[in-house]
Design an enzyme around this catalytic site. Structure first.
Site, short mmCIF file in Angstrom:
data_model
loop_
_atom_site.label_atom_id
_atom_site.label_comp_id
_atom_site.label_asym_id
_atom_site.label_seq_id
_atom_site.Cartn_x
_atom_site.Cartn_y
_atom_site.Cartn_z
N GLU A 274 0.51 -1.16 0.31
CA GLU A 274 0.06 -0.01 -0.06
C GLU A 274 0.56 2.00 0.10
O GLU A 274 1.93 1.70 1.18
CB GLU A 274 -1.06 0.17 1.23
CG GLU A 274 -1.87 1.45 1.35
CD GLU A 274 -2.52 1.67 0.26
OE1 GLU A 274 -2.35 2.91 -0.31
OE2 GLU A 274 -3.33 0.67 -0.03
N GLN A 275 1.07 2.53 -0.86
CA GLN A 275 1.50 3.12 -1.53
C GLN A 275 1.12 3.85 0.23
O GLN A 275 2.03 4.46 0.47
CB GLN A 275 1.00 3.76 -2.26
CG GLN A 275 1.50 5.14 -2.50
CD GLN A 275 1.72 5.85 -4.24
OE1 GLN A 275 1.00 5.24 -5.25
NE2 GLN A 275 2.36 6.91 -4.55
N SER A 276 0.11 5.07 0.77
CA SER A 276 -0.31 5.27 1.13
C SER A 276 -0.08 5.02 2.95
O SER A 276 -1.39 4.43 2.10
CB SER A 276 -1.56 6.26 0.57
OG SER A 276 -1.02 6.84 -0.87
N GLY B 15 -6.50 0.37 4.84
CA GLY B 15 -7.55 -0.40 5.29
C GLY B 15 -8.40 0.39 3.75
O GLY B 15 -10.07 -0.75 3.87
N GLY B 16 -7.89 1.02 3.17
CA GLY B 16 -8.63 1.45 2.07
C GLY B 16 -8.97 2.43 1.82
O GLY B 16 -9.53 2.67 3.11
N THR B 17 -10.44 2.80 0.37
CA THR B 17 -11.14 4.32 0.29
C THR B 17 -11.97 4.13 1.28
O THR B 17 -12.29 5.20 2.19
CB THR B 17 -11.29 4.13 -0.88
OG1 THR B 17 -9.66 4.32 -2.13
CG2 THR B 17 -12.05 4.95 -1.26
N CYS B 18 -12.52 3.31 1.32
CA CYS B 18 -13.55 3.26 1.82
C CYS B 18 -13.69 3.74 3.63
O CYS B 18 -14.68 4.71 3.76
CB CYS B 18 -14.37 1.96 2.05
SG CYS B 18 -16.64 1.75 2.72
N HIS C 123 -44.47 -3.89 14.82
CA HIS C 123 -44.74 -2.50 14.39
C HIS C 123 -44.58 -1.36 15.84
O HIS C 123 -43.85 -2.39 16.91
CB HIS C 123 -46.43 -2.47 14.51
CG HIS C 123 -46.82 -1.60 14.58
ND1 HIS C 123 -47.01 -0.59 13.64
CD2 HIS C 123 -47.81 -0.97 15.56
CE1 HIS C 123 -48.45 0.07 13.46
NE2 HIS C 123 -48.09 0.64 15.06
#
Length: 440
Positions: free
Chosen positions: A33-35, A40-43, A427
């Site tokens: 992972e570069q950054s 964990g990813g963009t999300c 309900h």
């Protein structure tokens, strides 16, 4: 040169989940992972999670600074959790470098100066590098001040008095609704003639009215011609006039992030720059796969998660799961209230030759709306009259993001609409609206 059983490039949903599963099977896994701010990813870092924290807090009256502070804490905690989940696994090595292919079998890892720090090889390679903002060639865009993409606007340090959004797509609408709830003036400039043109326009009309009631202005059929800087303000020159703002969101789509020196490989790209894959997500190179947004198609985290399931089946299972048996794909636009959709609209059902019937229910007719103190919204369903199966649904209203998934399940399992109509629900809830919505 270090060899692994599996090399995953990118920390997104599919890749990180596959890395963890492969490690549980005793495989030696590398994840690049570069950054560090994308662990964990963009999300969780720049997309779904931080934006929905802000959507939530804006709806419930939290002030701008408090909401953005909480968003930062949530992202930081999830980033660390995701990194630790992989980095602390003895079968996984996390590399914080930029990946570039040297060949079909070798991947160079570059440091911040662009020098080769390591070279990795693997039995299987998975590309999971996501998508990036599409920057159109608009005059002055390279020098425009106060100009942000969605990632930048999620980290803005001030509350805009006037936010202008270029583009009227789903991301644009979510940000428009969010910032309007915080009290910012918002103007949306859309090139096309309609907002959400692929959706049921009757339902869209309800949503647009509610967004306009928040003070959002929509300018359609407007071409953005130029950006100018004037007295710490941005001036947006369009075919429908000029607009001044102290923040501008460029919401003009996202494109696959393929900055991987793919020219050194035999990996083929599609017409939109996406990595071409087959039904099992294999690229044109036999041992290399692509998952998530980089392969094109729907850009949803849950699609990326299903990509993991497909690769798990392909690499470690019976290869039965493919992109062809995902079922219908639901989605939600997190405006206030949410706009959710699965399957066909009536217009689409008609164009495909179905003998269909459509039914409509206003949220104001659902008892729960009194408790929620929110009568906004309209639900629509489309039924195949010949088979009693559900063809689709468009649900605009509070909690639609939850109950749309029940309709997806019903469609995929070929369950007649009468089952949803006659089910006993608790309900008072929104889901009990199905008793009336499917009373056809």
């Amino acid at each position: 040169m270090t060899h692994f059983n599996l090399l995953v490039i990118g920390f997104g949903k599919a890749g990180k989940t596959l890395a963890k599963y492969a490690a549980s099977q005793g495989q030696h896994v590398a994840l690049v992972e570069q950054s560090s701010d994308n662990f964990g990813g963009t999300c969780i870092n720049h997309g779904c999670i931080p934006s929905k924290v802000l959507v939530h807090d804006g709806i419930y009256g939290t002030d701008f600074d408090t909401a953005f502070s909480r968003k930062k804490d949530v992202v930081s905690a999830l980033n660390k959790k995701n990194y630790d989940n992989l980095a602390n696994d003895t079968n996984i090595e996390v590399f914080n470098y930029k990946a570039q292919f040297k060949s079909n079998t070798e991947v160079n890892l570059l440091d911040e100066d662009g020098a080769i720090a390591k070279t990795l090889t693997a039995d299987k390679i998975v590309i999971n590098t996501g998508a990036k903002s599409n920057i159109p060639p608009i005059k002055g865009i390279d020098i425009a001040q106060n100009l942000y993409d969605s990632r930048g606007l999620l980290n803005i340090s001030y509350q805009p008095k006037h936010l202008v959004i270029i583009g009227g797509g789903y991301i644009a609408l979510e940000f428009a609704s969010m910032f309007a709830n915080f009290g910012s003036k918002v103007t949306v400039i859309e090139y096309g003639a309609q907002i959400m043109p692929r959706e049921d326009q009757d339902v869209v009309a309800h949503a647009i009215k509610d967004l306009e009631d928040k003070g959002i202005t929509f300018i359609t059929n407007a071409k953005t011609l130029e950006f100018k800087n004037e007295n710490n303000q941005s001036t947006i020159v369009t075919s429908k006039g000029n607009f001044s703002a102290d923040a501008v969101l460029l919401a003009t789509g996202r494109i696959p992030n393929t900055d991987l020196a793919l020219e050194n490989t035999d990996i083929e790209l599609g017409e939109r720059g996406e990595i071409k894959v087959n039904d099992h997500l294999r690229t044109s190179v036999e041992h290399i796969y692509a998952v998530g947004d980089v392969k094109g198609g729907l850009q949803f985290t849950y699609i990326s998660l299903d990509d993991f399931r497909i690769l798990k089946s392909s690499l470690y299972g019976d290869q039965s799961r493919t992109t062809l048996n995902r079922g219908t794909i639901p989605y939600t636009v997190f405006i206030d209230p949410p706009f959710s959709r699965v399957g066909l609209t009536a217009k689409e059902a008609q164009s495909q030759g179905y003998n269909y019937i459509e039914n409509t229910l206003l949220v104001a007719q659902i008892p729960r709306h009194k408790i929620n103190n929110d009568a906004r919204g309209i639900f629509k369903v489309v039924i195949n009259k010949d088979t009693d199966l559900i063809l689709g649904a468009t649900l605009y209203g509070k909690e639609s993001e939850e109950i749309i998934n029940l309709i997806k399940l019903t469609i995929d399992q070929y369950i007649p609409y009468q089952v949803l109509r006659d089910t006993i629900y608790t309900h008072p809830t929104i889901v009990e609206s199905f008793n009336d919505l499917f009373n056809i």
